[in-house]
Enzyme design. Structure first.
Site, mmCIF file in Angstrom:
data_model
loop_
_atom_site.group_PDB
_atom_site.id
_atom_site.type_symbol
_atom_site.label_atom_id
_atom_site.label_comp_id
_atom_site.label_asym_id
_atom_site.label_seq_id
_atom_site.Cartn_x
_atom_site.Cartn_y
_atom_site.Cartn_z
ATOM 1 N N HIS A 1 0.439 -0.742 0.395
ATOM 2 C CA HIS A 1 -0.192 0.234 0.359
ATOM 3 C C HIS A 1 0.687 1.381 -0.023
ATOM 4 O O HIS A 1 1.282 1.510 0.809
ATOM 5 C CB HIS A 1 -0.697 -0.064 1.506
ATOM 6 C CG HIS A 1 -1.526 1.026 1.437
ATOM 7 N ND1 HIS A 1 -2.947 0.830 2.011
ATOM 8 C CD2 HIS A 1 -1.817 2.272 0.519
ATOM 9 C CE1 HIS A 1 -3.807 2.095 1.701
ATOM 10 N NE2 HIS A 1 -2.970 2.605 0.892
ATOM 11 N N HIS B 1 1.343 4.599 -2.424
ATOM 12 C CA HIS B 1 1.352 5.432 -3.822
ATOM 13 C C HIS B 1 2.766 6.487 -4.573
ATOM 14 O O HIS B 1 2.964 6.764 -4.136
ATOM 15 C CB HIS B 1 0.197 6.580 -3.200
ATOM 16 C CG HIS B 1 -1.238 5.746 -3.129
ATOM 17 N ND1 HIS B 1 -2.310 5.694 -3.428
ATOM 18 C CD2 HIS B 1 -0.847 5.826 -1.734
ATOM 19 C CE1 HIS B 1 -2.704 4.407 -3.585
ATOM 20 N NE2 HIS B 1 -2.707 5.075 -1.406
ATOM 21 N N HIS C 1 -9.371 1.236 -1.504
ATOM 22 C CA HIS C 1 -9.661 1.474 -0.629
ATOM 23 C C HIS C 1 -11.056 1.947 0.297
ATOM 24 O O HIS C 1 -11.862 2.720 -0.476
ATOM 25 C CB HIS C 1 -8.437 3.054 -0.851
ATOM 26 C CG HIS C 1 -7.608 3.467 -0.671
ATOM 27 N ND1 HIS C 1 -6.711 2.632 -2.328
ATOM 28 C CD2 HIS C 1 -6.644 3.980 -0.256
ATOM 29 C CE1 HIS C 1 -5.704 2.628 -1.569
ATOM 30 N NE2 HIS C 1 -5.020 3.626 -0.718
ATOM 31 N N GLU D 1 -11.375 3.539 5.848
ATOM 32 C CA GLU D 1 -10.167 5.478 5.898
ATOM 33 C C GLU D 1 -11.284 5.757 6.388
ATOM 34 O O GLU D 1 -11.684 6.277 7.611
ATOM 35 C CB GLU D 1 -9.989 5.494 5.106
ATOM 36 C CG GLU D 1 -8.460 6.763 5.274
ATOM 37 C CD GLU D 1 -7.375 7.134 4.039
ATOM 38 O OE1 GLU D 1 -8.331 6.806 3.450
ATOM 39 O OE2 GLU D 1 -6.615 7.521 4.666
ATOM 40 N N ASP E 1 1.724 3.843 2.592
ATOM 41 C CA ASP E 1 0.952 4.782 1.968
ATOM 42 C C ASP E 1 1.250 6.008 0.967
ATOM 43 O O ASP E 1 1.676 5.538 -0.116
ATOM 44 C CB ASP E 1 -0.221 5.363 3.039
ATOM 45 C CG ASP E 1 -1.476 5.755 2.652
ATOM 46 O OD1 ASP E 1 -1.444 5.326 0.850
ATOM 47 O OD2 ASP E 1 -2.604 6.241 3.151
ATOM 48 N N ASP E 2 1.837 6.788 2.099
ATOM 49 C CA ASP E 2 2.446 8.250 1.541
ATOM 50 C C ASP E 2 3.797 8.641 2.478
ATOM 51 O O ASP E 2 3.912 9.644 2.911
ATOM 52 C CB ASP E 2 1.168 9.293 1.302
ATOM 53 C CG ASP E 2 0.265 9.048 0.670
ATOM 54 O OD1 ASP E 2 0.413 8.790 -0.560
ATOM 55 O OD2 ASP E 2 -0.535 8.039 0.703
#
Ligand SMILES: [Zn+2]
Length: 350
Positions: free
Chosen positions: A23, A25, A200, A203, A283-284
């Site tokens: 996961h 990006h 996703h 969340e 994630d990011d």
């Protein structure tokens, strides 16, 4: 051994543990430095507060998406995609990732052709594999805010240039106003095309969205999934379902009601305690300025649990079963050797 030495040993152990990261990006992994350099390369004007030491303060998911869109504006040629892919995988490998499956958002780059983006990405994947031994798949992801019809066009685009590096699709961006059921046709068509499915959900959306992603869309992975903890029935139903949850502790600080990943009442702990298949990701990491080692440590789990989380993470990947079994066995052996190496952890068995 002093507490400081123990802490350092723990950090080095967790960093070295073999892990999968699923996961992540591409655009959100871009460092602020690369963002500035690419903006300079292309003559793109960035907001005045963007500098290498900037730490973003995201108030919510929408705020995050607004800031993240800056990265889209500077990825303007094939080499930008090669560079950002390579840098993302280099960073992930430096924290023990051996296999990565990462998202990218084709519709966020309207000036680029899908083929050019994909060719650049694949170059970056190949460079990283050769240099760091890290393997990867790329997951083109539909921007759910563009709606269901655009989703079918997205799938046509993915199918128009089918490469072995793409094994599945994802669904991302503002979750709550866009229930998963709307994308049923897209996901059914993707399944018929032999693509794996993740989305996703849970969340900032409710537990019913998580259920829909599995029951209606046919996902075998859920990205985040935290609000499943609001539904006891769903928790017990997914315990032995083979569904995996790709959780991201730092993200929860910014976009959910769960602010402290080390708190036992945090959703990720509730999911682990309920026996769900959970694995840990960044994630990011560019915008959140986090890394995979820190994500594992942030949960405050006993060492043996972190070791198990890391070794099991490969089971959630979309590699074939034979490869996963072989990697799992090799990782267990490697993790045990690492545990033996670090004095504090000699009693741990993986
Ligand atoms: Zn994500």
């Amino acid at each position: 051994m002093s507490p400081v030495d123990e802490k350092n040993e723990l950090y080095e152990l967790v960093k070295a543990l073999p892990k999968a990261e699923l996961h992540l990006h591409l655009e959100g992994a871009m460092s602020v430095r690369t963002l500035i350099e690419l903006a300079h390369k292309h003559g793109v004007q960035l907001p005045p507060d963007i500098h290498p030491a900037v730490v973003f303060d995201f108030k919510n998911l929408d705020d995050f998406i607004r800031v993240a869109s800056l990265t889209f504006s500077v990825m303007l040629d094939e080499d930008d995609f090669r560079r950002t892919t390579y840098e993302m995988l280099r960073q992930s490998a430096s924290h023990g990732a051996r296999h990565v499956e990462f998202f990218f958002s084709p519709s966020s780059h309207p000036v680029m052709s899908y083929k050019s983006m994909m060719d650049g990405i694949i170059m970056g994947m190949n460079d990283a594999r050769q240099e760091f031994g890290i393997t990867s798949f790329v997951i083109p992801s539909h921007n759910r805010m563009l709606g269901a019809k655009a989703g079918l066009e997205f799938l046509d685009m993915v199918q128009s240039y089918r490469v072995p590096e793409v094994v599945g699709i994802g669904l991302e961006f503002a979750e709550h106003p866009y229930p998963p059921d709307e994308y049923r046709e897209l996901y059914q068509a993707a399944a018929r095309a032999g693509l794996r499915l993740t989305a996703h959900a849970g969340e900032d959306g409710p537990s019913t969205y998580v259920r829909s992603c599995v029951a209606v869309l046919g996902c075998d992975r859920i990205d985040h999934g935290y609000h499943i903890v609001d539904d006891e029935n769903l928790l017990s139903r997914y315990k032995h379902s083979g569904i995996w949850f790709t959780c991201c502790p730092t993200t929860t600080r910014h976009t959910t009601i769960w602010k402290d990943p080390s708190d036992r009442s945090h959703a990720i702990h509730a999911m682990l305690d309920a026996g769900l298949n959970v694995m840990i990701n960044t994630d990011d990491p560019g915008f959140f300025q986090c890394d995979l080692t820190g994500e594992y440590l942030s949960l405050g789990l006993p060492v043996e649990k972190m070791v198990k989380l890391a070794v099991r993470s490969i089971e959630a990947s979309w590699l074939d079963d034979k490869t996963k079994l072989a990697l799992r066995a090799a990782w267990e052996e490697e993790a045990q050797a690492l545990v033996n190496k670090y004095n504090t952890l000699t009693s741990v068995s993986v």
